[in-house]
Design an enzyme around this catalytic site. Sequence first.
Site, mmCIF file in Angstrom:
data_model
loop_
_atom_site.group_PDB
_atom_site.id
_atom_site.type_symbol
_atom_site.label_atom_id
_atom_site.label_comp_id
_atom_site.label_asym_id
_atom_site.label_seq_id
_atom_site.Cartn_x
_atom_site.Cartn_y
_atom_site.Cartn_z
ATOM 1 N N LYS A 9 0.873 -1.173 0.000
ATOM 2 C CA LYS A 9 0.000 0.000 0.000
ATOM 3 C C LYS A 9 0.906 1.216 0.000
ATOM 4 O O LYS A 9 1.710 1.402 0.912
ATOM 5 C CB LYS A 9 -0.898 -0.021 1.234
ATOM 6 C CG LYS A 9 -1.851 1.150 1.311
ATOM 7 C CD LYS A 9 -2.750 0.989 2.531
ATOM 8 C CE LYS A 9 -3.754 2.105 2.643
ATOM 9 N NZ LYS A 9 -4.627 1.903 3.824
ATOM 10 N N ASP A 102 -14.134 3.016 10.000
ATOM 11 C CA ASP A 102 -14.470 3.066 8.574
ATOM 12 C C ASP A 102 -14.863 1.676 8.085
ATOM 13 O O ASP A 102 -14.364 1.196 7.067
ATOM 14 C CB ASP A 102 -13.306 3.629 7.766
ATOM 15 C CG ASP A 102 -13.727 4.088 6.371
ATOM 16 O OD1 ASP A 102 -14.928 4.400 6.170
ATOM 17 O OD2 ASP A 102 -12.865 4.132 5.472
#
Length: 189
Positions: A9, A102
């Site tokens: 990432k 989230d």
Amino acid sequence: RLDRPVAIKVMGRDYVTDPTFRARFEREARITAGLAHPNVVAVYDQGADGPIVYLIMELVDGGTLRDVLRAGPLPVPMVVSVLEPMLAALGAAHAAGLVHRDVKPENVLISAHGEVKVADFGLVRALSNQTLATGDVILGTVAYLSPEQVERGVADKRSDVYSAGIVGFEMLTGTPPFTGDNPISVAYQ
């Protein structure tokens, strides 16, 4: 270096020079690396190579729950088979004193073998620091936010459970319970 497949990432170049975003990215690495749970995507390393800041993570060879939901509502046994490990991962985070903040289908990964893993702890905060808002910006995806996140900018364990319930509703019906033309109209609902 260990000759195994991994996911990398990379922080967007626009954010690398922003100390707040960089700190949040690095915090994701530390927090997630500390959550040793089979339903949390493992983080192996974090670092920087010049202007490139990255996380080295477990590769989950499959897709997201969002990919699965594109085909429509899921049968109840499949919903349960996703919710159980998803809630177990969140429970592990909560036991460690963390709130994900989230929870949404894009952050639930499903491997080719059906393993369910929660990812993207980038918005996670310690329970002692429950503020969700930064200035006038609300962090998180509006359709899955709990009322207290929208109204007061605070989140705790219950907020994650609420968001998981929204994900469960969407799995059963094919659509989240609150929709609208823009994020503000969804937030008001």
